[in-house]
Design a protein around this motif. Sequence first.
Motif, PDB file in Angstrom:
ATOM      1  N   PRO A   1     -38.235 104.354  74.335  1.00  0.00           N
ATOM      2  CA  PRO A   1     -37.387 103.756  75.606  1.00  0.00           C
ATOM      3  C   PRO A   1     -38.532 103.956  76.818  1.00  0.00           C
ATOM      4  N   PHE A   2     -39.386 105.076  76.655  1.00  0.00           N
ATOM      5  CA  PHE A   2     -40.247 105.213  77.903  1.00  0.00           C
ATOM      6  C   PHE A   2     -41.152 104.173  77.879  1.00  0.00           C
ATOM      7  N   VAL A   3     -41.817 103.377  76.980  1.00  0.00           N
ATOM      8  CA  VAL A   3     -42.341 102.173  77.040  1.00  0.00           C
ATOM      9  C   VAL A   3     -42.000 101.268  77.644  1.00  0.00           C
ATOM     10  N   LEU A   4     -40.540 101.063  77.550  1.00  0.00           N
ATOM     11  CA  LEU A   4     -39.802  99.994  78.215  1.00  0.00           C
ATOM     12  C   LEU A   4     -39.421 100.383  79.782  1.00  0.00           C
ATOM     13  N   PHE A   5     -39.403 101.712  79.943  1.00  0.00           N
ATOM     14  CA  PHE A   5     -39.469 102.296  80.996  1.00  0.00           C
ATOM     15  C   PHE A   5     -40.608 101.956  82.104  1.00  0.00           C
ATOM     16  N   LEU A   6     -41.682 102.094  81.420  1.00  0.00           N
ATOM     17  CA  LEU A   6     -42.816 101.620  81.983  1.00  0.00           C
ATOM     18  C   LEU A   6     -43.228 100.275  82.223  1.00  0.00           C
ATOM     19  N   VAL A   7     -42.538  99.484  81.412  1.00  0.00           N
ATOM     20  CA  VAL A   7     -42.625  97.920  81.427  1.00  0.00           C
ATOM     21  C   VAL A   7     -42.157  97.450  82.738  1.00  0.00           C
TER      22      VAL A   7
ATOM     23  N   THR B   1     -49.324  93.071  86.845  1.00  0.00           N
ATOM     24  CA  THR B   1     -48.747  92.291  85.786  1.00  0.00           C
ATOM     25  C   THR B   1     -49.474  92.419  84.541  1.00  0.00           C
ATOM     26  N   TRP B   2     -50.816  92.694  84.467  1.00  0.00           N
ATOM     27  CA  TRP B   2     -51.608  93.097  83.295  1.00  0.00           C
ATOM     28  C   TRP B   2     -51.188  94.274  82.847  1.00  0.00           C
ATOM     29  N   ALA B   3     -50.712  95.361  83.750  1.00  0.00           N
ATOM     30  CA  ALA B   3     -50.131  96.767  83.139  1.00  0.00           C
ATOM     31  C   ALA B   3     -49.065  96.276  82.513  1.00  0.00           C
ATOM     32  N   THR B   4     -48.118  95.709  83.019  1.00  0.00           N
ATOM     33  CA  THR B   4     -46.655  95.272  82.472  1.00  0.00           C
ATOM     34  C   THR B   4     -46.936  94.766  81.053  1.00  0.00           C
ATOM     35  N   VAL B   5     -47.685  93.676  80.789  1.00  0.00           N
ATOM     36  CA  VAL B   5     -48.029  93.076  79.673  1.00  0.00           C
ATOM     37  C   VAL B   5     -48.510  93.889  78.596  1.00  0.00           C
ATOM     38  N   LEU B   6     -49.620  94.488  78.942  1.00  0.00           N
ATOM     39  CA  LEU B   6     -50.233  95.397  77.949  1.00  0.00           C
ATOM     40  C   LEU B   6     -49.442  96.752  77.559  1.00  0.00           C
ATOM     41  N   THR B   7     -48.592  97.198  78.678  1.00  0.00           N
ATOM     42  CA  THR B   7     -47.755  98.171  78.093  1.00  0.00           C
ATOM     43  C   THR B   7     -46.620  97.758  77.103  1.00  0.00           C
ATOM     44  N   SER B   8     -46.101  96.392  77.237  1.00  0.00           N
ATOM     45  CA  SER B   8     -45.287  95.791  76.139  1.00  0.00           C
ATOM     46  C   SER B   8     -45.823  95.833  74.937  1.00  0.00           C
ATOM     47  N   PHE B   9     -47.116  95.721  74.739  1.00  0.00           N
ATOM     48  CA  PHE B   9     -47.476  95.918  73.610  1.00  0.00           C
ATOM     49  C   PHE B   9     -47.508  96.991  72.572  1.00  0.00           C
TER      50      PHE B   9
ATOM     51  N   VAL C   1     -43.137  86.853  70.908  1.00  0.00           N
ATOM     52  CA  VAL C   1     -42.373  86.993  72.231  1.00  0.00           C
ATOM     53  C   VAL C   1     -43.310  87.798  73.248  1.00  0.00           C
ATOM     54  N   ALA C   2     -43.708  88.933  72.794  1.00  0.00           N
ATOM     55  CA  ALA C   2     -44.386  89.665  73.930  1.00  0.00           C
ATOM     56  C   ALA C   2     -45.738  89.094  74.222  1.00  0.00           C
ATOM     57  N   VAL C   3     -46.442  88.424  73.300  1.00  0.00           N
ATOM     58  CA  VAL C   3     -47.630  87.972  73.496  1.00  0.00           C
ATOM     59  C   VAL C   3     -47.551  86.704  74.351  1.00  0.00           C
ATOM     60  N   GLY C   4     -46.442  85.819  73.652  1.00  0.00           N
ATOM     61  CA  GLY C   4     -46.343  84.529  74.286  1.00  0.00           C
ATOM     62  C   GLY C   4     -45.910  84.726  75.988  1.00  0.00           C
ATOM     63  N   ALA C   5     -44.982  85.590  76.052  1.00  0.00           N
ATOM     64  CA  ALA C   5     -44.401  85.728  77.424  1.00  0.00           C
ATOM     65  C   ALA C   5     -45.146  86.380  78.360  1.00  0.00           C
ATOM     66  N   GLY C   6     -45.945  87.209  77.628  1.00  0.00           N
ATOM     67  CA  GLY C   6     -47.034  87.937  78.575  1.00  0.00           C
ATOM     68  C   GLY C   6     -48.041  86.993  78.983  1.00  0.00           C
ATOM     69  N   THR C   7     -48.529  86.195  78.073  1.00  0.00           N
ATOM     70  CA  THR C   7     -49.867  85.314  78.420  1.00  0.00           C
ATOM     71  C   THR C   7     -49.099  84.421  79.611  1.00  0.00           C
ATOM     72  N   TRP C   8     -48.115  83.838  79.445  1.00  0.00           N
ATOM     73  CA  TRP C   8     -47.591  82.933  80.437  1.00  0.00           C
ATOM     74  C   TRP C   8     -47.430  83.684  81.709  1.00  0.00           C
ATOM     75  N   PHE C   9     -46.982  85.108  81.796  1.00  0.00           N
ATOM     76  CA  PHE C   9     -46.535  85.760  83.082  1.00  0.00           C
ATOM     77  C   PHE C   9     -48.050  85.787  83.783  1.00  0.00           C
ATOM     78  N   ILE C  10     -48.975  86.275  82.961  1.00  0.00           N
ATOM     79  CA  ILE C  10     -50.216  86.483  83.514  1.00  0.00           C
ATOM     80  C   ILE C  10     -51.020  85.469  83.987  1.00  0.00           C
TER      81      ILE C  10
END
Length: 328
Positions: free
Chosen positions: A196-202, A247-255, A268-277
Amino acid sequence: MSIEGRAATDASSTPMSTETSGGSVGTGTRVWNTVLAYIALTKPRVIELLLVSTIPVMLQADRGHVNIALIAVTVIGGWLGAASANSLNMVADADIDQKMKRTQKRPLARHAVPVRNALIFGIVLAFASFAVLYFGTGNKWLPPVLVWITIGFYAGVYTLILKRHTWQNVIWGGAAGCTPALVGWSAVTGTLSWEPFVLFLVVFFWTPPHTWALAMRYREDYRAAGVPMFPVIASDERVTTHMLAYTWATVLTSFALIPVTSWIYLVVAVGAGTWFIYMVTKLWIETRRGVEVKPLKIFLTSNEYLALLCCGLAVDAVINMPTIASFF
């Protein structure tokens, strides 16, 4: 149809006698407007976004199982807590809201609800949240305590101190919007873990680009109210550079959740993260080129990204396919 539109339709379709219609309509309208004003105090649209991280975390905490009753109770208790925090936030921000065009129609800014009543309303919601979360989760103390800490931090530390005195307000104040992930996990397990702390950081890293995009659009509003939002005190180039870094920190943390999930979340994490970045990078490049930008696109994109990520995690947990880590 909106709440207001539905109310208007219902009212117009109800037959009334000529003798009583004037008084009844007047009283009914006042009561309905008051109800809507109290609902507005809770910032319902904001609550939807905050709670989007609660359900996926609960499902991940008990992969392969869906305890609908526990999820419902936790969401209701979390909603009451967020509603309390938002109501108390409006009490503290009543003076600022009157100065900003974007917030001048809020209940306290237009005097639709007395400040004293709004304060009592917020406190009552806080106690209701505690009761629902404590008894609804099987007498677990951690979920309601986390919610109360969040209420105090958001309404007190963020609203009264950070928001008014530092441009880093949303960076640290954003922590209040991250706790639903901790509440959801603790509602299932009674404890906390690293997941849950990972999603907290996301959500923590996601908040600055999300909020600064909106602040870029309403920069003059914040300046008029004396709120030192980052886009008010910094150039667009500097703001978008920071947005891209977060944004980079968000996506990398989600990984970090990939090992304990399956290929569904991975995609989903890679696809959505790439789009967001990509979208934030595009804004950054256009800003540096001096092109007229539309920051609200990033605001909406950030919402869609977080929704996609959380939905991906929820689906992954329910289907409960072998995790990536299990192949190694």
